[in-house]
Design a protein around this motif. Structure first.
Motif, PDB file in Angstrom:
ATOM      1  N   PRO A   1     -13.590   4.510 -21.477  1.00 16.11           N
ATOM      2  CA  PRO A   1     -13.386   3.457 -20.469  1.00 16.11           C
ATOM      3  C   PRO A   1     -14.696   2.832 -20.034  1.00 16.11           C
ATOM      4  CG  PRO A   1     -13.182   5.628 -19.474  1.00 16.11           C
ATOM      5  CD  PRO A   1     -13.292   5.860 -20.955  1.00 16.11           C
ATOM      6  N   VAL A   2     -14.603   1.625 -19.543  1.00 17.84           N
ATOM      7  CA  VAL A   2     -15.767   0.894 -19.040  1.00 17.84           C
ATOM      8  C   VAL A   2     -15.843   1.058 -17.530  1.00 17.84           C
ATOM      9  CG1 VAL A   2     -16.812  -1.390 -18.785  1.00 17.84           C
ATOM     10  CG2 VAL A   2     -15.694  -0.764 -20.929  1.00 17.84           C
ATOM     11  N   VAL A   3     -17.030   1.351 -17.033  1.00 21.37           N
ATOM     12  CA  VAL A   3     -17.242   1.536 -15.594  1.00 21.37           C
ATOM     13  C   VAL A   3     -17.542   0.192 -14.949  1.00 21.37           C
ATOM     14  CG1 VAL A   3     -18.657   2.662 -13.832  1.00 21.37           C
ATOM     15  CG2 VAL A   3     -18.096   3.879 -15.952  1.00 21.37           C
ATOM     16  N   ARG A   4     -16.725  -0.200 -13.981  1.00 22.68           N
ATOM     17  CA  ARG A   4     -16.931  -1.437 -13.228  1.00 22.68           C
ATOM     18  C   ARG A   4     -17.397  -1.094 -11.823  1.00 22.68           C
ATOM     19  NH1 ARG A   4     -17.126  -5.389 -17.084  1.00 22.68           N
ATOM     20  NH2 ARG A   4     -15.360  -5.184 -18.522  1.00 22.68           N
ATOM     21  N   ILE A   5     -18.625  -1.425 -11.521  1.00 27.01           N
ATOM     22  CA  ILE A   5     -19.175  -1.127 -10.199  1.00 27.01           C
ATOM     23  C   ILE A   5     -18.663  -2.162  -9.194  1.00 27.01           C
ATOM     24  CG2 ILE A   5     -21.309  -0.938  -8.844  1.00 27.01           C
ATOM     25  CD1 ILE A   5     -22.692   0.021 -11.353  1.00 27.01           C
ATOM     26  N   PRO A   6     -18.133  -1.717  -8.052  1.00 26.86           N
ATOM     27  CA  PRO A   6     -17.619  -2.668  -7.052  1.00 26.86           C
ATOM     28  C   PRO A   6     -18.708  -3.633  -6.569  1.00 26.86           C
ATOM     29  CG  PRO A   6     -16.913  -0.417  -6.564  1.00 26.86           C
ATOM     30  CD  PRO A   6     -17.917  -0.317  -7.667  1.00 26.86           C
ATOM     31  N   PHE A   7     -18.313  -4.857  -6.332  1.00 27.71           N
ATOM     32  CA  PHE A   7     -19.187  -5.921  -5.819  1.00 27.71           C
ATOM     33  C   PHE A   7     -20.315  -6.295  -6.780  1.00 27.71           C
ATOM     34  CE2 PHE A   7     -17.777  -3.314  -2.162  1.00 27.71           C
ATOM     35  CZ  PHE A   7     -16.868  -4.223  -1.609  1.00 27.71           C
TER      36      PHE A   7
ATOM     37  N   GLY B   1     -20.386  -2.534 -16.200  1.00 25.48           N
ATOM     38  CA  GLY B   1     -19.705  -2.884 -17.434  1.00 25.48           C
ATOM     39  C   GLY B   1     -20.066  -2.044 -18.632  1.00 25.48           C
ATOM     40  N   TYR B   2     -20.624  -0.860 -18.427  1.00 30.86           N
ATOM     41  CA  TYR B   2     -20.974   0.022 -19.530  1.00 30.86           C
ATOM     42  C   TYR B   2     -20.028   1.222 -19.568  1.00 30.86           C
ATOM     43  CZ  TYR B   2     -25.379  -2.542 -18.937  1.00 30.86           C
ATOM     44  OH  TYR B   2     -26.320  -3.523 -18.795  1.00 30.86           O
ATOM     45  N   THR B   3     -19.998   1.899 -20.704  1.00 29.42           N
ATOM     46  CA  THR B   3     -19.253   3.151 -20.801  1.00 29.42           C
ATOM     47  C   THR B   3     -20.043   4.256 -20.102  1.00 29.42           C
ATOM     48  OG1 THR B   3     -20.272   3.609 -22.938  1.00 29.42           O
ATOM     49  CG2 THR B   3     -18.137   2.491 -22.955  1.00 29.42           C
ATOM     50  N   PRO B   4     -19.389   5.349 -19.710  1.00 32.05           N
ATOM     51  CA  PRO B   4     -20.089   6.399 -18.947  1.00 32.05           C
ATOM     52  C   PRO B   4     -21.321   6.968 -19.644  1.00 32.05           C
ATOM     53  CG  PRO B   4     -17.726   6.723 -18.830  1.00 32.05           C
ATOM     54  CD  PRO B   4     -17.945   5.609 -19.814  1.00 32.05           C
ATOM     55  N   LEU B   5     -21.299   7.057 -20.974  1.00 31.43           N
ATOM     56  CA  LEU B   5     -22.420   7.673 -21.681  1.00 31.43           C
ATOM     57  C   LEU B   5     -23.690   6.839 -21.605  1.00 31.43           C
ATOM     58  CD1 LEU B   5     -20.718   9.190 -24.855  1.00 31.43           C
ATOM     59  CD2 LEU B   5     -21.471  10.344 -22.776  1.00 31.43           C
ATOM     60  N   VAL B   6     -23.575   5.540 -21.361  1.00 33.30           N
ATOM     61  CA  VAL B   6     -24.776   4.712 -21.159  1.00 33.30           C
ATOM     62  C   VAL B   6     -25.476   5.138 -19.875  1.00 33.30           C
ATOM     63  CG1 VAL B   6     -25.634   2.373 -20.802  1.00 33.30           C
ATOM     64  CG2 VAL B   6     -23.793   2.779 -22.451  1.00 33.30           C
ATOM     65  N   TYR B   7     -24.712   5.328 -18.816  1.00 34.47           N
ATOM     66  CA  TYR B   7     -25.296   5.783 -17.550  1.00 34.47           C
ATOM     67  C   TYR B   7     -25.861   7.197 -17.698  1.00 34.47           C
ATOM     68  CZ  TYR B   7     -22.732   1.799 -15.608  1.00 34.47           C
ATOM     69  OH  TYR B   7     -22.259   0.548 -15.340  1.00 34.47           O
ATOM     70  N   VAL B   8     -25.134   8.050 -18.429  1.00 33.15           N
ATOM     71  CA  VAL B   8     -25.608   9.417 -18.649  1.00 33.15           C
ATOM     72  C   VAL B   8     -26.964   9.401 -19.347  1.00 33.15           C
ATOM     73  CG1 VAL B   8     -25.178  11.541 -19.946  1.00 33.15           C
ATOM     74  CG2 VAL B   8     -23.323  10.463 -18.672  1.00 33.15           C
ATOM     75  N   ALA B   9     -27.123   8.543 -20.343  1.00 32.20           N
ATOM     76  CA  ALA B   9     -28.365   8.495 -21.107  1.00 32.20           C
ATOM     77  C   ALA B   9     -29.562   8.154 -20.228  1.00 32.20           C
ATOM     78  CB  ALA B   9     -28.235   7.477 -22.249  1.00 32.20           C
TER      79      ALA B   9
ATOM     80  N   LEU C   1     -26.441  16.978 -27.173  1.00 30.74           N
ATOM     81  CA  LEU C   1     -26.856  15.585 -26.934  1.00 30.74           C
ATOM     82  C   LEU C   1     -26.630  14.726 -28.173  1.00 30.74           C
ATOM     83  CD1 LEU C   1     -28.154  14.431 -24.274  1.00 30.74           C
ATOM     84  CD2 LEU C   1     -28.147  16.906 -24.411  1.00 30.74           C
ATOM     85  N   ALA C   2     -26.859  15.291 -29.370  1.00 30.96           N
ATOM     86  CA  ALA C   2     -26.616  14.529 -30.602  1.00 30.96           C
ATOM     87  C   ALA C   2     -25.132  14.226 -30.755  1.00 30.96           C
ATOM     88  CB  ALA C   2     -27.133  15.303 -31.808  1.00 30.96           C
ATOM     89  N   GLY C   3     -24.277  15.181 -30.365  1.00 29.46           N
ATOM     90  CA  GLY C   3     -22.844  14.935 -30.408  1.00 29.46           C
ATOM     91  C   GLY C   3     -22.418  13.848 -29.442  1.00 29.46           C
ATOM     92  N   LEU C   4     -22.997  13.831 -28.255  1.00 30.19           N
ATOM     93  CA  LEU C   4     -22.705  12.757 -27.298  1.00 30.19           C
ATOM     94  C   LEU C   4     -23.151  11.401 -27.829  1.00 30.19           C
ATOM     95  CD1 LEU C   4     -23.696  14.405 -23.873  1.00 30.19           C
ATOM     96  CD2 LEU C   4     -21.396  13.952 -24.742  1.00 30.19           C
ATOM     97  N   ALA C   5     -24.314  11.386 -28.492  1.00 29.42           N
ATOM     98  CA  ALA C   5     -24.798  10.125 -29.064  1.00 29.42           C
ATOM     99  C   ALA C   5     -23.852   9.621 -30.147  1.00 29.42           C
ATOM    100  CB  ALA C   5     -26.201  10.326 -29.638  1.00 29.42           C
ATOM    101  N   GLY C   6     -23.386  10.532 -31.006  1.00 26.96           N
ATOM    102  CA  GLY C   6     -22.453  10.127 -32.043  1.00 26.96           C
ATOM    103  C   GLY C   6     -21.126   9.656 -31.485  1.00 26.96           C
ATOM    104  N   ALA C   7     -20.620  10.369 -30.463  1.00 28.97           N
ATOM    105  CA  ALA C   7     -19.366   9.962 -29.832  1.00 28.97           C
ATOM    106  C   ALA C   7     -19.506   8.601 -29.169  1.00 28.97           C
ATOM    107  CB  ALA C   7     -18.940  11.023 -28.813  1.00 28.97           C
ATOM    108  N   HIS C   8     -20.680   8.323 -28.614  1.00 27.60           N
ATOM    109  CA  HIS C   8     -20.894   7.013 -28.005  1.00 27.60           C
ATOM    110  C   HIS C   8     -20.842   5.910 -29.059  1.00 27.60           C
ATOM    111  CE1 HIS C   8     -22.471   3.839 -25.476  1.00 27.60           C
ATOM    112  NE2 HIS C   8     -23.435   3.624 -26.358  1.00 27.60           N
ATOM    113  N   LEU C   9     -21.363   6.186 -30.257  1.00 34.32           N
ATOM    114  CA  LEU C   9     -21.336   5.176 -31.314  1.00 34.32           C
ATOM    115  C   LEU C   9     -19.906   4.798 -31.700  1.00 34.32           C
ATOM    116  CD1 LEU C   9     -24.123   6.134 -33.882  1.00 34.32           C
ATOM    117  CD2 LEU C   9     -24.040   4.145 -32.392  1.00 34.32           C
ATOM    118  N   SER C  10     -19.036   5.806 -31.852  1.00 36.54           N
ATOM    119  CA  SER C  10     -17.695   5.543 -32.373  1.00 36.54           C
ATOM    120  C   SER C  10     -16.663   5.265 -31.291  1.00 36.54           C
ATOM    121  CB  SER C  10     -17.226   6.726 -33.226  1.00 36.54           C
ATOM    122  OG  SER C  10     -17.249   7.929 -32.479  1.00 36.54           O
TER     123      SER C  10
END
Length: 330
Positions: free
Chosen positions: A131-137, A150-158, A209-218
């Motif tokens: 899912p895409v995270v939409r920050i209020p306001f 407007g990013y997926t959670p793993l972008v913020y995690v990174a 972390l490599a698994g999270l990176a791969g999951a973010h790609l797909s």
């Protein structure tokens, strides 16, 4: 001027953040093994396997979060094999890493054919992305709102992981143990720290972390899987780790550089630039960065070499010229 405005704008920065996230995740994972004294060239394979099994888990479960866990588990299994061969059996880490990369590439192609009866790519089949995270306001904040929402959670995690990694290496017991094992293994052994245990731990954390990176790609960057989906991002992470020595701040700077070059290459395609030239942009940036690093380090290397030669020359003449003491006659 109009072309530059169309090329360099807020959308380019947003694309840079998106393309930086997977490289940043896998590079931060690689910092564990780098700081523990292991040259892990198998990041590409771990990332690719994570991307594939994230898609498989999502298709069969219908949940991207279960798919995310499947991707992490697959990368973790490959990381364990790497640690077993390198740490326990003391195999050459470069050979093992390259072999596992080849294994991951062949395995994903074979399983794609066996499960779905196709080659090339897989999409549809009920595949659901993160899912895409939409920050209020955020819309009321103008261009700044576009940068943070407007990013997926793993972008913020990174990106939030960078300051956490700084604290981890400087303030936690495990982080200090990893640094000691990598920098002074003799001192670590004298203190009673198990080098094998710490290196196993670092390798497994790297796999997560490599698994999270791969999951973010797909599941985040795109919602599909294609052959060789990692596209050299794991090797880019290895290049970043070489000139950053595992330091999180330098890792962030290097990943932003490569992420920007990747985003710029994608935008250049809309201006009619040759696709072959566009695809080469990130790798050209990698070569230039490594050349700049080696050029800066060259005077220091030459100085250290001359110093060691000087120390050797100071010892050898004494042993070669000074005659042995002769016994005096009474």
């Amino acid at each position: 001027m109009e072309i530059l405005e169309r090329l360099f704008n807020v959308a380019l920065i947003v694309a840079t953040l998106r393309t930086t996230a997977p490289i940043l995740l896998v590079a931060l994972g690689g910092s564990f093994t780098t700081r523990a004294g292991i040259f892990n060239i198998g990041l590409e394979g771990q990332m690719l396997l994570g991307a594939f099994f994230a898609v498989i888990g999502t298709i069969f479960s219908g949940s991207p979060w279960i798919g995310l866990l499947c991707g992490v588990a697959a990368a973790l299994a490959l990381a364990f094999i790497f640690a077993l061969l390198v740490v326990t059996f003391r195999a050459n880490e470069v050979v093992v890493g390259l072999a596992l990369n080849i294994l991951a590439g062949g395995m994903t192609v074979s399983l794609l054919k066996a499960i779905f009866g196709t080659r090339g790519s897989i999409f549809g089949h009920g595949l659901v992305g993160l899912p895409v995270v939409r920050i209020p306001f955020a819309k009321e904040m103008g261009w700044f709102g576009q940068l943070i929402s407007g990013y997926t959670p793993l972008v913020y995690v990174a990106f939030f992981a960078v300051p956490l990694f700084i604290l981890f290496y400087n303030r936690t017991k495990l982080g200090l143990y990893i640094r000691v094992v990598g920098e002074k293994p003799e001192a670590a052994e004298a203190l009673g720290i198990s080098i094998a245990k710490i290196r196993y731990t670092a390798s497994l954390l790297c796999g997560v972390l490599a698994g999270l990176a791969g999951a973010h790609l797909s599941l985040g960057y795109t919602t599909m899987f294609t052959e060789n989906m990692s596209s050299g991002r794991g090797f880019m992470a290895v290049a970043i780790l070489i000139f950053s020595a595992g330091d999180p701040k330098r890792i962030l700077a290097g990943c932003l550089l490569f992420g920007f070059s990747d985003a710029l290459s994608l935008r250049l395609q809309t201006f009619g630039v040759s696709s072959y030239l566009v695809l080469a942009v990130p790798y050209l940036v990698a070569l230039v960065a490594l050349f700049a690093l080696s050029y800066r380090a060259r005077p220091r290397i030459i100085q250290e070499t001359l110093a060691s030669m000087g120390r050797a020359l100071q010892v050898k003449p004494q042993s070669a010229v000074e005659p042995p003491a002769l016994a005096r006659e009474p």
